[in-house]
Design a protein around this motif. Structure first.
Motif, PDB file in Angstrom:
ATOM      1  N   VAL A 128      13.895  -9.089 -13.502  1.00  0.00           N
ATOM      2  CA  VAL A 128      13.430  -9.627 -12.054  1.00  0.00           C
ATOM      3  C   VAL A 128      12.073 -10.011 -11.907  1.00  0.00           C
ATOM      4  O   VAL A 128      11.762 -10.405 -10.874  1.00  0.00           O
ATOM      5  N   GLY A 129      11.281 -10.564 -12.816  1.00  0.00           N
ATOM      6  CA  GLY A 129      10.290 -11.206 -12.871  1.00  0.00           C
ATOM      7  C   GLY A 129       9.091 -10.613 -12.769  1.00  0.00           C
ATOM      8  O   GLY A 129       7.856 -10.959 -12.166  1.00  0.00           O
ATOM      9  N   VAL A 130       8.890  -9.097 -12.874  1.00  0.00           N
ATOM     10  CA  VAL A 130       7.888  -8.457 -12.705  1.00  0.00           C
ATOM     11  C   VAL A 130       6.835  -8.781 -14.143  1.00  0.00           C
ATOM     12  O   VAL A 130       6.942  -8.926 -15.155  1.00  0.00           O
ATOM     13  N   GLN A 131       5.533  -9.163 -13.780  1.00  0.00           N
ATOM     14  CA  GLN A 131       4.735  -9.633 -14.429  1.00  0.00           C
ATOM     15  C   GLN A 131       4.338  -8.461 -15.791  1.00  0.00           C
ATOM     16  O   GLN A 131       4.408  -9.078 -16.850  1.00  0.00           O
ATOM     17  N   VAL A 132       4.004  -7.306 -15.377  1.00  0.00           N
ATOM     18  CA  VAL A 132       3.775  -6.280 -16.372  1.00  0.00           C
ATOM     19  C   VAL A 132       4.730  -5.354 -16.235  1.00  0.00           C
ATOM     20  O   VAL A 132       4.485  -4.253 -15.345  1.00  0.00           O
ATOM     21  N   PRO A 133       5.702  -5.146 -16.868  1.00  0.00           N
ATOM     22  CA  PRO A 133       6.513  -4.043 -16.959  1.00  0.00           C
ATOM     23  C   PRO A 133       6.019  -2.731 -17.080  1.00  0.00           C
ATOM     24  O   PRO A 133       6.094  -1.678 -16.340  1.00  0.00           O
ATOM     25  N   THR A 168       8.745  -0.251  -4.932  1.00  0.00           N
ATOM     26  CA  THR A 168       9.378  -1.367  -4.648  1.00  0.00           C
ATOM     27  C   THR A 168       9.933  -2.395  -5.689  1.00  0.00           C
ATOM     28  O   THR A 168      11.088  -2.702  -5.733  1.00  0.00           O
ATOM     29  N   LEU A 169       9.231  -2.147  -6.870  1.00  0.00           N
ATOM     30  CA  LEU A 169       9.574  -3.227  -7.943  1.00  0.00           C
ATOM     31  C   LEU A 169      10.883  -2.328  -8.548  1.00  0.00           C
ATOM     32  O   LEU A 169      11.706  -2.974  -9.074  1.00  0.00           O
ATOM     33  N   ARG A 196      -2.263  -4.075  -6.970  1.00  0.00           N
ATOM     34  CA  ARG A 196      -1.694  -5.495  -6.523  1.00  0.00           C
ATOM     35  C   ARG A 196      -0.274  -5.884  -6.667  1.00  0.00           C
ATOM     36  O   ARG A 196       0.262  -6.724  -6.376  1.00  0.00           O
ATOM     37  N   GLY A 197       0.527  -4.576  -7.114  1.00  0.00           N
ATOM     38  CA  GLY A 197       1.925  -4.754  -7.129  1.00  0.00           C
ATOM     39  C   GLY A 197       2.353  -5.733  -8.535  1.00  0.00           C
ATOM     40  O   GLY A 197       3.578  -6.245  -8.202  1.00  0.00           O
ATOM     41  N   ARG A 198       1.545  -5.749  -9.403  1.00  0.00           N
ATOM     42  CA  ARG A 198       2.043  -6.677 -10.523  1.00  0.00           C
ATOM     43  C   ARG A 198       2.415  -5.762 -11.826  1.00  0.00           C
ATOM     44  O   ARG A 198       2.827  -6.448 -12.749  1.00  0.00           O
ATOM     45  N   VAL A 199       2.426  -4.280 -11.757  1.00  0.00           N
ATOM     46  CA  VAL A 199       2.745  -3.377 -12.840  1.00  0.00           C
ATOM     47  C   VAL A 199       3.823  -2.727 -12.497  1.00  0.00           C
ATOM     48  O   VAL A 199       3.755  -1.984 -11.295  1.00  0.00           O
ATOM     49  N   GLY A 200       4.831  -2.782 -13.269  1.00  0.00           N
ATOM     50  CA  GLY A 200       5.896  -1.735 -12.801  1.00  0.00           C
ATOM     51  C   GLY A 200       5.711  -0.157 -13.012  1.00  0.00           C
ATOM     52  O   GLY A 200       5.931   0.673 -12.128  1.00  0.00           O
ATOM     53  N   MET A 201       5.002   0.086 -13.991  1.00  0.00           N
ATOM     54  CA  MET A 201       4.682   1.438 -14.287  1.00  0.00           C
ATOM     55  C   MET A 201       3.549   1.715 -15.276  1.00  0.00           C
ATOM     56  O   MET A 201       3.408   0.681 -16.193  1.00  0.00           O
ATOM     57  N   LEU A 202       2.866   2.739 -15.486  1.00  0.00           N
ATOM     58  CA  LEU A 202       1.889   2.963 -16.190  1.00  0.00           C
ATOM     59  C   LEU A 202       1.301   4.434 -16.059  1.00  0.00           C
ATOM     60  O   LEU A 202       1.713   5.171 -15.223  1.00  0.00           O
TER      61      LEU A 202
END
Length: 410
Positions: free
Chosen positions: A168-173, A141-142, A247-253
């Motif tokens: 686009v405002g993602v807290q933790v890319p 989604t992000l 929680r949808g706050r991280v783009g990738m890991l």
């Protein structure tokens, strides 16, 4: 007349044996903590084996290795421990051999590569418990919101995608956990993707190789410094970034199978891909296995062996692996998982397991080395951090510890 005494809420008759088990917690909350699994398993075992009782202590991964080390130092070693490393205890002569504990069918059922990783001088002391491999997870989604199609395959693409996510405002890319919980896995991900690793082909430590130093310099300069990771990655644990991703706050890991369950529970749409490498997809993947071992101190060899045979039954291995979306370490349980379409989401990880690169757990120094790495590796990516200095100190200490350990056992 049989005398009895009360201990830990049970009535124990003279001649009964109580096994002390210390285990790590794989849950992310009290609701799914590992204590419930072990207490239920202990109860089932006790019902089948009158006279043998199992007392369970469960600690977080932040604490369990240290707790066991302190118990051993006090002369109060548990009968059985399920922790991250075994070799230093084996070198000190504190552990039973696998063939002193397990039935022949149980010992023969371990996956060959993992059984070999449990050996010192071709004698198996470490019993693999569960395993996992690592892939890159990304939030679809992000990524769509940032105009990204598919996962990055190189470090340069990973940075570009992280920048797009930040815009686009993602807290933790990119989620970077180098805190004390399990930084050795995240560190190895980056070492391997840059062509390095913890050891070379003949088993010598290569912590401060040019490839490893370059990987952490790149992390420091290209991801952490521009604010493309979580704040203070050196004190951020894996559980924190896994929770934030769910929680949808991280783009990738980088993640292992358990992250699928967490993301699914929160309705996060995610994709998985090979780890990005310096110049293309990483040719190696990180494999992690956790270890069981039985200490000699209380002379409960026979009772510990019966319990471990019970632990490693196909049913119980699958039950634990299924609960936490981890990979089984036995042939029978792996075949059963492969045959069950309900576990199709794990097949990709199972495919990676035979060729994954694991920690050098058979090195006598690995326990002390990883303990020090947990405390210092985060400093490599801090502002002004010096990866060459940190990794060089770790290597020198590792070599000295290994040399001292080998001189002790002759």
């Amino acid at each position: 007349m049989a005398l009895s005494l009360t201990g830990c809420g049970r009535d124990l008759s003279v001649g009964d044996v109580t096994l002390e088990l210390v285990a790590a917690d794989y849950g992310d909350s009290a609701a799914n903590g590992s204590r419930k699994y072990w207490e239920q398993l202990a109860g089932e075992f006790e019902a089948e084996n009158p006279g043998i009782h199992v007392d369970v202590s469960v600690y977080s991964w932040n604490d369990v290795d240290r707790e066991v080390a302190e118990m051993v130092r006090r002369g109060e070693a548990p009968d059985i421990a399920q922790i991250g490393a075994y070799a230093d205890y084996a070198a000190e002569g504190r552990l039973y051999r696998a063939d002193e504990l397990l039935s022949i069918p149980t010992q023969a059922d371990f996956l060959p590569g993992l059984a070999q990783a449990g050996e010192i001088r071709r004698i198996q002391y470490g019993l693999p418990f569960v395993s996992s491999t690592r892939v890159l997870f990304y939030n679809k989604t992000l990524f769509a919101e940032a105009g990204l199609n598919g996962a990055p395959t190189t470090w340069a693409e990973l940075r570009q995608d992280a920048e797009a996510l930040k815009k686009v405002g993602v807290q933790v890319p990119y989620g970077l956990p180098l805190g004390p919980e399990e930084p050795q896995a995240e560190a190895l991900n980056w070492m391997l993707s840059g062509g390095g690793g913890y050891i070379d082909n003949v088993g010598n430590y290569t912590l401060d190789s040019a490839e490893n130093v370059r990987a952490f310099e790149w992390l420091r300069d290209e991801l952490v410094a521009p604010g493309l990771t979580n704040p203070k990655p050196g004190s951020t644990d894996r559980k924190e970034v896994f929770d934030a991703f769910s929680r949808g706050r991280v783009g990738m890991l980088n993640g292992h199978p358990t992250l699928m369950r967490l993301a699914d529970a929160k309705g996060v749409k995610y994709g998985m891909a090979p780890l990005p490498g310096k110049d293309g997809p990483s040719s190696a993947t990180t494999g992690v296995a956790d270890w069981m071992m039985a200490f000699k101190q209380n002379r409960h060899r026979e009772e510990a062996g019966k319990f471990l045979d019970f632990v490693y039954s196909e049913e119980n291995v699958l039950k634990f692996a299924d609960q936490y979306d981890l990979l089984p370490v036995t042939n029978s349980a792996s075949e059963a998982m492969r045959a069950d379409k309900r576990n199709k989401h794990l097949w990709e990880f199972l495919d990676q397991l035979p060729t994954a690169e694991f920690y050098p757990v058979s090195k006598l120094s690995w326990g002390p080395v990883v303990s020090k790495l947990k405390k210092s590796i985060g400093a490599t990516v801090e502002p002004g951090g010096d990866p060459a200095s940190v990794l060089g100190a770790l290597k020198r200490d590792a070599e000295a510890t290994e040399s001292a350990a080998r001189s002790t056992i002759g």
